[in-house]
Each structure stands twice: as structure tokens, then as C-alpha cells.
Design a protein around this motif. Sequence first.
Motif, PDB file in Angstrom:
ATOM      1  N   ASP A   1      12.223   2.736   1.097  1.00 20.03           N
ATOM      2  CA  ASP A   1      10.881   2.386   0.624  1.00 20.03           C
ATOM      3  C   ASP A   1       9.993   2.147   1.833  1.00 20.03           C
ATOM      4  OD1 ASP A   1       8.570   0.933  -0.276  1.00 20.03           O
ATOM      5  OD2 ASP A   1       9.637   0.339  -2.076  1.00 20.03           O
ATOM      6  N   THR A   2       8.941   2.938   1.957  1.00 20.57           N
ATOM      7  CA  THR A   2       8.094   2.852   3.146  1.00 20.57           C
ATOM      8  C   THR A   2       7.538   1.453   3.367  1.00 20.57           C
ATOM      9  OG1 THR A   2       6.163   3.591   1.866  1.00 20.57           O
ATOM     10  CG2 THR A   2       7.434   5.276   3.042  1.00 20.57           C
TER      11      THR A   2
ATOM     12  N   TRP B   1       8.614   0.425   7.283  1.00 23.56           N
ATOM     13  CA  TRP B   1       7.748   1.181   8.183  1.00 23.56           C
ATOM     14  C   TRP B   1       7.622   0.549   9.569  1.00 23.56           C
ATOM     15  CZ3 TRP B   1       3.009  -0.285  10.408  1.00 23.56           C
ATOM     16  CH2 TRP B   1       2.555  -1.556  10.041  1.00 23.56           C
ATOM     17  N   TRP B   2       7.828  -0.739   9.660  1.00 22.50           N
ATOM     18  CA  TRP B   2       7.682  -1.504  10.899  1.00 22.50           C
ATOM     19  C   TRP B   2       8.893  -1.370  11.823  1.00 22.50           C
ATOM     20  CZ3 TRP B   2      11.641  -4.915  11.582  1.00 22.50           C
ATOM     21  CH2 TRP B   2      12.439  -5.138  10.435  1.00 22.50           C
TER      22      TRP B   2
ATOM     23  N   ASP C   1       1.846   1.623   0.491  1.00 24.17           N
ATOM     24  CA  ASP C   1       1.191   1.451   1.783  1.00 24.17           C
ATOM     25  C   ASP C   1       1.117  -0.026   2.153  1.00 24.17           C
ATOM     26  OD1 ASP C   1      -0.029   2.330   4.120  1.00 24.17           O
ATOM     27  OD2 ASP C   1      -1.417   3.661   3.049  1.00 24.17           O
ATOM     28  N   TRP C   2       0.918  -0.268   3.463  1.00 21.75           N
ATOM     29  CA  TRP C   2       0.815  -1.633   3.994  1.00 21.75           C
ATOM     30  C   TRP C   2      -0.649  -1.920   4.292  1.00 21.75           C
ATOM     31  CZ3 TRP C   2       4.531  -5.405   4.762  1.00 21.75           C
ATOM     32  CH2 TRP C   2       4.116  -6.537   5.477  1.00 21.75           C
TER      33      TRP C   2
ATOM     34  N   ASP D   1      -4.360   3.931   1.783  1.00 17.04           N
ATOM     35  CA  ASP D   1      -5.288   2.835   2.060  1.00 17.04           C
ATOM     36  C   ASP D   1      -4.868   1.976   3.253  1.00 17.04           C
ATOM     37  OD1 ASP D   1      -6.907   3.571  -0.004  1.00 17.04           O
ATOM     38  OD2 ASP D   1      -6.360   1.922  -1.353  1.00 17.04           O
ATOM     39  N   GLY D   2      -3.677   2.206   3.807  1.00 11.97           N
ATOM     40  CA  GLY D   2      -3.170   1.281   4.807  1.00 11.97           C
ATOM     41  C   GLY D   2      -2.673   1.942   6.074  1.00 11.97           C
ATOM     42  N   ALA D   3      -1.642   1.334   6.660  1.00 12.69           N
ATOM     43  CA  ALA D   3      -1.210   1.663   8.015  1.00 12.69           C
ATOM     44  C   ALA D   3      -0.072   2.666   8.095  1.00 12.69           C
ATOM     45  CB  ALA D   3      -0.780   0.363   8.718  1.00 12.69           C
ATOM     46  N   ILE D   4       0.499   3.077   6.966  1.00 15.78           N
ATOM     47  CA  ILE D   4       1.723   3.864   6.986  1.00 15.78           C
ATOM     48  C   ILE D   4       1.414   5.357   6.903  1.00 15.78           C
ATOM     49  CG2 ILE D   4       3.945   4.271   5.875  1.00 15.78           C
ATOM     50  CD1 ILE D   4       3.794   1.443   4.725  1.00 15.78           C
ATOM     51  N   ASP D   5       2.066   6.124   7.775  1.00 15.16           N
ATOM     52  CA  ASP D   5       1.954   7.576   7.764  1.00 15.16           C
ATOM     53  C   ASP D   5       2.993   8.122   6.780  1.00 15.16           C
ATOM     54  OD1 ASP D   5       2.111  10.328   8.242  1.00 15.16           O
ATOM     55  OD2 ASP D   5       1.754  10.118  10.392  1.00 15.16           O
TER      56      ASP D   5
END
Length: 276
Positions: free
Chosen positions: A177-178, A182-183, A207-208, A225-229
Amino acid sequence: MTELARFSINQMTVKQLSMPELVDACRESGVVNVGLWREPVQSYGLEATAKLVRDAGLTVTTLCRGGFFTAIDPRERAEALADNRRAIDEAAALGTDTLVLVSGGLPAGSKDLHGARERIADALAELGPYAEEHGVRLAIEPLHPMYASDRCVVSTLAQALDLAERFPAQQVGVTVDTYHIWWDDTAPAQIARAGASGRIHTFQLADWTTPLPEGVLTGRGQIGDGAIDMREWQRYVEDAGYTGAIEVELFNDGLWARDGREVLAETAARFVEHTL
């Protein structure tokens, strides 16, 4: 639509829709896959839900959730195991081969992370063969470390795989799960590790976005909408051999306050925009 062939809408993303409304909205939007949650399934009725999605031609990609294995009290542990057997039965009745597991946090008053994780392994040893008998795979979902104390002591894919690899892949694997991984700069290598043993049982997108809401549970942002590619993480799982459905699972008060059909259509469009 072929561009939505792998897209799956997780029921929680549009939880404001009733079960029949969800099915109708999927038809309207050209969505053919859905991830279901136990509580609304039980509310509508297991057999009724199975018939509804089957008649609509929908594929149930996952059922969420099992787990919460970390209790110390023997009675509570027995109740958790019984509930997870019911969850496996429900997954089989719905025609999905994947039950997502949220493993559980620290019991009240405990600081023993190692002990909690070992109790998860003990539960998997009992449930894995039962799941396999019913054609269901258990998918351990690592949650972001901010949930470790109260919701899930499994915080990384490495920890999830360390547990899963004690058991056959057809019994226990992982959820990628992204939002939760993702971090973690070790996660791509762990995805490859999971793929090499056939343990990527489901792939989810969220998304984050910041700031996180109070309580943090409903902070999962609409994809894009956030920081995840999203394409980067899709590439990791596909390079690891994953070819299954891609499920969008969002807990978001703003989305829940909107018309659910509109949110489903928007989510499908975002999926196309950010994954294809």
C-alpha cells in the motif's frame, strides 16, 4: 473500458454508498473490480452481497479486514482466531482469494513489540492452513509507523515478509500500500523480495497529503493530490511480477462528505491519469 480493467475501487473510498448504490455506481463508471469491507457486507447480508456483485459481473479483489492478533488474554485471542475464521469464510463466499490483515497494536499496558509480532506468527500458523483449504490467501498489510501502538505493530514490508515467509506463499503474503510504505527507501527491494516468492497478494494506492487530520486515520489523500509518485510504485510491483488488480483505498472525510458516485468517477479518472 480497458483502461479501467485493473482498477478496483475499495468500498471504504466511497463508504457513503450503500451496497446496491456502490454496485450501480460501478456499472455507471465502467468499474469491474471492487474491494469490500466486512462490516457493510455483514450489514447488507453475506449471501445477498455475493449475489449482488456476482449478478453485476463485478470481481471482488479483496476483503478487509482480518487480523488484530496481538491480544495476550487467552479468551481474547480465541475470539480473534474465531473471528478470522469467519472472515476467511466470508472471503470465500464472496469469491475473493485475498483477505487483508491489519495485525493489531500493542495490548493495553504492554511495550513488548517483539512479543506482539510473535503472537501474530502464532495466529498465522493456525489460520494459514484453514485459509488455504478455503482458497483464500492472507495478506499482511504493514501500516505506517504512526499506527504501531494502537493498530498495527507491523510497520514495514520487511517485517511483514519476515512473518509471511514462515509460511507457504499460497497461505500468507503481503499487501503493498503506497500510503504506508512510500517513505521507506528499503521498500523497493522488499517489493522485489515479495515478488520473487509470489507474495504480493494485493496492491493498493492512496496519496500522502498534509497536514494530517486529528486522529490521522482519515488522512489518506486522493491519488494525485499528494507527495507519492504512483507510477514509480506501480513500476516496482510490476517489475516484481505483479499483474493483478490495483485497488484505491481512501479514508478521507472530505471525500466521504461528497456524492459517492462523483467520488468514484473522480477516483477512476485519477487512476487513469496517474497510473497509465
